[in-house]
Design a protein around this motif. Structure first.
Motif, short mmCIF file in Angstrom:
data_model
loop_
_atom_site.label_atom_id
_atom_site.label_comp_id
_atom_site.label_asym_id
_atom_site.label_seq_id
_atom_site.Cartn_x
_atom_site.Cartn_y
_atom_site.Cartn_z
N ILE B 122 0.86 -1.18 0.00
CA ILE B 122 0.00 0.00 0.00
C ILE B 122 0.89 1.23 0.00
N ASN B 123 0.70 2.08 -0.95
CA ASN B 123 1.51 3.29 -1.02
C ASN B 123 1.17 4.22 0.14
N TYR B 124 2.22 4.59 0.87
CA TYR B 124 2.00 5.48 2.01
C TYR B 124 3.33 6.11 2.38
N GLU B 125 3.35 7.41 2.50
CA GLU B 125 4.57 8.12 2.83
C GLU B 125 4.81 8.07 4.35
N TRP B 126 5.25 6.89 4.79
CA TRP B 126 5.44 6.70 6.24
C TRP B 126 6.59 7.56 6.74
N ILE B 127 6.53 7.84 8.03
CA ILE B 127 7.54 8.67 8.69
C ILE B 127 8.15 7.84 9.81
N ASN B 128 9.45 7.86 9.92
CA ASN B 128 10.12 7.10 10.97
C ASN B 128 9.56 7.45 12.34
N ASP B 129 9.29 6.41 13.13
CA ASP B 129 8.82 6.54 14.50
C ASP B 129 7.41 7.12 14.62
N ALA B 130 6.74 7.31 13.52
CA ALA B 130 5.35 7.80 13.58
C ALA B 130 4.43 6.61 13.47
N GLU B 131 3.90 6.16 14.65
CA GLU B 131 3.09 4.94 14.63
C GLU B 131 1.69 5.24 14.09
N PHE B 132 1.06 4.19 13.62
CA PHE B 132 -0.33 4.28 13.19
C PHE B 132 -0.94 2.88 13.28
N ASP B 133 -2.28 2.82 13.19
CA ASP B 133 -2.98 1.54 13.28
C ASP B 133 -3.34 1.05 11.88
N ILE B 134 -3.33 -0.27 11.75
CA ILE B 134 -3.81 -0.90 10.51
C ILE B 134 -5.09 -1.63 10.88
N LEU B 135 -6.16 -1.31 10.19
CA LEU B 135 -7.47 -1.89 10.47
C LEU B 135 -7.90 -2.70 9.26
N LEU B 136 -8.12 -4.00 9.47
CA LEU B 136 -8.52 -4.87 8.38
C LEU B 136 -9.98 -5.27 8.58
N LYS B 137 -10.76 -5.19 7.53
CA LYS B 137 -12.18 -5.56 7.60
C LYS B 137 -12.45 -6.71 6.66
N SER B 138 -13.37 -7.59 7.14
CA SER B 138 -13.74 -8.72 6.31
C SER B 138 -15.15 -8.51 5.75
N TYR B 139 -15.52 -9.41 4.86
CA TYR B 139 -16.87 -9.31 4.26
C TYR B 139 -17.95 -9.47 5.32
N ARG B 140 -17.64 -10.26 6.34
CA ARG B 140 -18.62 -10.50 7.41
C ARG B 140 -18.56 -9.40 8.46
N ASP B 141 -17.86 -8.32 8.14
CA ASP B 141 -17.78 -7.16 9.02
C ASP B 141 -16.93 -7.39 10.26
N SER B 142 -16.08 -8.43 10.23
CA SER B 142 -15.13 -8.56 11.34
C SER B 142 -14.03 -7.53 11.14
#
Lengths: 826, 150
Positions: B122-142
């Protein structure tokens, strides 16, 4: 109507049964569904609990057969299965993280080793990795192998002791603590140690232990090294410890200081912390001594004993100058294994060839740029020139230094167009207030540089109209060398130009300003010459410029820097009030201010005990020695250069080794020998492959003489007294476990006034004075009454002097002087 | 003369009554069964959906950061560690503090059977030491979330 009642009931009952059955079925189904759902929830919870209770660690990590070798410990209650290994190279950022399939079951509380050995992945001990293990249940753990994540960890370095005497040891303790904020475990922590400073350390090649396999969060590991430090009083060495592939800048340092026991305030500490002293010279080092006693033909002694404190300089000026140094012969066989023999010569080169005007040494400037400094001292020793410096341009204006990039592989600077070096100008040293002047130097024009004018050296007035310049006008692969000067009064420059000068090669220029009207320009010693004259401007001798020379650029003092030089410039020299003749120009051109400054013949021979030579072991003719710049102090011996010879195994039986250096040609130089005050580099010596036994020294004791006398000098600046219990002469038999020692009888006399007693100390030793110490004969039980077993004759002894007492300030001291090999005769 | 008409009227009445009751009863039972069947189906579907959703589980196996500006990217590898197949429909980057969405990537090829992994860049201009969350969704809405830091 009696029949209707019974039929209705029946029908109603049937319908009731049907309805009830449907309802019951539905309710039963619903209950089953609920039950199934409950079971699904329970199963899910069980699976989640199993996943959460899974626990494992990497308890060991190393590289075996160039592959990872992990030991994984299952700390959980359930067996687990490793399914994947991710490896990410944190050192080489071009590496794409790789995934490898695993199929490794580990029972509860069990462990498995060798994980990674079967993978098609090579691991390098010099690289850091992030390793992730994935289980079948989806748990993942990441570890740092051979590296530390992108932040500091706690590192401390301590030394015990921090102040030691010359040649003594200290122990370094490095404590590493994994205090990372997350739960990362560090694997394969490898410590590394570096040092810098004047004192010379010799440390263990590896720490103890050499590495730490695993360091969990909160854990600490301690690594130790033992280091022996040599140097003069107050010399220091700074040790810096870090982790291999650690976070940049994550280091710890400690500084060790060498204390001269003779002068130290901490003498008491030294007495407590020291055991047996370590000889300052090892068995593979032979010092060139200035003494020639007991040598067959007055050669200088070559032995392992300590150098003297006075030192001596052997001058090489003409082809008649030569030096020979020879070892003592030994009756038993001495074997030197094959390898390199290094003659390490500590010398200083003369500033000028004898055929060149020495006026520059009084008034002028010399810059050979032999070291990488931001500021270079003028090598001219005249008092008026001591404040003249060559200063590099800063930031993007800094030229690039190379230790071998100058002329004749000397140190020098490369200018890439935009860099410069400035030299301040002094009216008594390097200005143009009077003629004649001479400016010389070496230049190398980069063929790939820009065409046009490139300034080699220039000085100009504020408005730029009055100037003195040597420049190169480049046009493709050739150009013109131009020397021009002009005073402001008439704007009539005097120029000398030599055309057809090729690029991509070194050239030497000498620009002579004879007077107001005349110039001469020499290229490569006179291979090309041009003269110029302009009689119309009588004021050119009154050339007045700004207080600065510029090397590599036109200062353009009323504008911006222009005419940048692209290439190399070296050995800039300027005579303030002399005009070199053509003969001097040739002599200057032929002087190699780099490798080849001095040419010598070098020879190593074996001789018999009387010095009669056999065919040479090795002869190196016309060996080129490097120019070692004396700068402003011709007594500051801070450089050395080696003559290296590769020889096969050499066996000596009652034979000597004779080294000969004959001056052939080039600049004069002064070779420094027998000088213990030198430390970096030390006094001149020869280093051999370590022989199977020590070389004999020149100290000789004749048993028939009974007592013997040793002469000792007080080299410090503090006077001292010796005590009877602190003066001993020791003969160590290098071929057995026996040693002999002598107690002192007299110091500096032979009457009762000079006898050493418990109630009578030695006379006062003035700083810089000599004393004669007379010892009783050496025995295995030193005494004045010859107790024990007397020493027997032989040449296998190593003789040392032990001296202790108190100085003029009441502080105790002790010192051991290693004389080296000694022969006992009868 | 009227004594014999009494037997025929009763029979007809009974027949009519019987028929009516039968028709009504059948209709009612039929409707009832149909209704029950419908509820039963709904209940079964709901149960299946919820159980499948319950059994979905995704592990963030490896997240690594690569590239140089202006082409930085985040490589996300996930594994289906549940008991059922699932379909990854989107991967979202979320600010860990404000919970604001940083980027949203729709996934069209995220069908995973048990133990199968899926990787995407996934293209993303990440920055060192700058944390973020990754949220994954499924078809069943999990939804499955993890926090990462370059």
């Amino acid at each position: 109507m009696k029949n209707r009642r019974a039929l209705s009931t029946l029908v109603g009952a049937v319908f009731f049964i049907i309805a009830a059955s449907s309802t019951v079925a539905y309710v039963s189904f619903s209950m089953n569904v609920i039950d199934d759902f409950s079971q699904a929830v329970v199963i899910k919870e069980s699976i989640d609990e199993s996943r959460n209770s899974e626990s494992f660690i990497i308890s060991g990590a190393t590289i075996t057969n160039n592959k990872f070798d992990f030991t994984v410990q299952n700390n959980g209650q359930l067996p687990l299965k490793l399914t994947k290994l991710w490896v990410e190279n944190t050192t080489d950022t071009t590496w794409i993280p790789s995934k490898f399939a695993l199929d490794q079951n580990i029972p509860s509380s069990g462990s498995v080793t060798g994980i990674g050995q079967n993978l098609n992945l090579a691991a390098l001990s010099t690289q850091g990795y992030d390793v992730s293990l994935v289980t079948e249940r989806g748990n993942t753990q990441t570890f740092s192998f051979n590296s530390v994540p992108d932040q500091d960890i706690s590192i401390n370095l301590h030394a015990a002791p921090e102040n030691i005497a010359n040649g003594f040891s200290t122990t370094l303790f490095m404590t590493v603590t994994n205090n990372l904020p997350n739960e990362t475990t560090l694997l394969n922590i490898v410590p590394q140690l570096s040092s810098s400073g004047v004192a010379i350390p010799t440390c263990d090649s590896l720490s103890t232990p050499p590495s730490q396999p695993s360091l969990k969060n909160g854990e600490s590991a301690i690594f130790t090294w033992t280091c022996t430090v040599s140097g003069s009083a107050l010399d220091e060495v700074t040790f810096t410890a870090s982790i291999v592939n650690g976070f940049p800048g994550n280091t710890a340092s400690v500084t060790i200081c060498v204390k001269d026991v003779l002068l130290a305030l901490e003498s008491g500490t030294s007495l407590e912390s020291l055991g047996f002293s370590i000889p300052a010279v090892s068995t593979d080092i032979l010092i060139i001594h200035q003494e020639s006693a007991q040598t067959p033909n007055s050669e200088y002694q070559l032995s392992s004993g300590n150098a003297d404190t006075t030192g001596f300089t052997v001058d090489f000026d003409t082809s008649l100058d030569s030096i020979e140094f020879i070892t003592k012969n030994k009756t038993s066989t001495l074997t030197i294994p094959a390898g390199n023999w290094n003659s390490v010569l500590n010398y200083l080169s003369a500033s000028l060839d004898t055929g060149v005007d020495a006026g520059i040494l009084t008034s002028g400037m010399i810059f050979h740029f032999e070291e990488s400094n931001s500021v270079h001292d003028n090598a001219v020793t005249g008092a008026n020139c001591l404040g003249i410096d060559a200063t590099l341009g800063t930031a993007t204006f800094t030229p690039t230094y190379s230790a071998t990039g100058g002329v004749y592989s000397s140190g020098g600077y490369t200018f890439s167009g935009g860099q410069y070096i400035s030299v301040n100008l002094d009216s008594n040293c390097n200005d143009f207030s009077n003629d004649p002047n001479t400016t010389a130097g070496w230049f190398y024009v980069d063929d790939g540089g820009s065409d046009g004018d490139q300034t080699i050296i220039r000085s100009e007035s504020t408005n730029g109209n009055e100037f003195y310049e040597v420049s190169f006008a480049k046009s493709g692969s050739t150009g013109s060398l131009e020397f021009t000067f002009d005073s402001n009064t008439q704007s009539k420059p005097v120029s000398c130009i030599i055309s057809g000068v090729s690029t991509d090669t070194w050239h030497h220029f000498v620009a002579v300003r004879e007077d107001a009207n005349n110039c001469t320009l020499y290229l490569n010693g006179g291979a090309s010459t041009d003269t110029g004259s302009d009689q119309s401007n009588p004021y050119n001798n009154h050339l007045v410029t700004n207080d600065i020379w510029m090397i590599g650029v036109d200062p353009d003092t009323d504008g911006s820097l222009t005419d940048y030089f692209e290439g190399k410039i070296d050995s800039i020299m300027h005579w303030d009030s002399d005009a070199l003749t053509s003969g001097e120009v040739t002599a200057l051109y032929n002087t190699k201010y780099g490798v080849g400054a001095h040419v010598v013949d070098f020879k190593i021979e074996r001789t018999d005990s009387t010095g009669v030579q056999t065919p040479a072991l090795i002869t190196q003719s016309n060996y080129e020695l490097k120019f070692l710049d004396p700068l402003q102090d011709i007594t500051n011996y801070i450089h050395a250069y080696n003559i290296t010879s590769s020889l096969p195994q050499t066996v000596l039986t009652n034979e000597r080794l004779l080294f000969t250096i004959d001056f052939v040609s080039g600049l004069p130089f002064g070779l420094r020998i027998d000088d213990e005050t030198l430390s970096n580099p030390t006094t001149s010596y020869v280093q051999l492959p370590i022989p199977d036994s020590s070389f004999p020294g020149y100290f000789q004791y004749d048993i028939s003489d009974g007592n013997y006398i040793v002469k000792v000098s007080n080299t410090g600046t503090t006077g001292a007294f010796l005590t009877v219990g602190g003066v001993r002469g020791i003969f160590d038999d290098a071929t057995s476990d026996v040693a002999y020692a002598s107690v002192v009888q007299y110091i500096n006399g032979t009457t009762s006034s000079f006898e050493m007693l418990a109630s009578q100390d030695s006379v006062y030793m003035y700083p810089g004075s000599y004393i004669n110490i007379e010892f009783y004969p050496p025995t295995t039980h030193p005494s004045s009454t010859s107790l024990g077993t007397a020493i027997t004759s032989g040449d296998q002894y190593i003789f040392s002097l032990y001296l202790s007492g108190y100085d003029e300030r009441g502080r105790t001291f002790f010192k051991t002087i290693d004389i080296g090999g000694a022969e006992v005769v009868d | 003369m009227f004594a014999h008409r009494r037997g025929l009227a009763s029979v007809v009445t009974s027949a009519i009554l019987l028929s009516s009751v039968a028709i009504l009863g059948v209709g009612l039972v039929g409707w009832s069964n149909s209704n029950l069947l419908s509820h039963q189906q709904n209940l079964e579907n709901t149960f299946t959906q919820n159980v499948n959703k319950l059994n979905e589980h995704v592990t963030f196996e490896k997240v690594w950061f690569g590239g140089t500006s202006p082409s930085k990217f985040v490589n996300v590898t996930v594994t289906n560690t549940g008991n059922v197949g699932l379909n990854v429909t989107s991967i979202q980057f979320v600010n860990s503090t404000t919970l604001n969405e940083i980027s949203l990537s729709a996934i069209t090829d995220g069908g995973l059977i048990n133990s199968q992994s899926y990787s995407t860049e996934i293209n993303y201009e990440w920055i060192n030491d700058a944390e973020f969350d990754i949220l994954l969704k499924s078809y069943r809405d999990s939804q499955f979330r993890t926090q990462v830091s370059p």
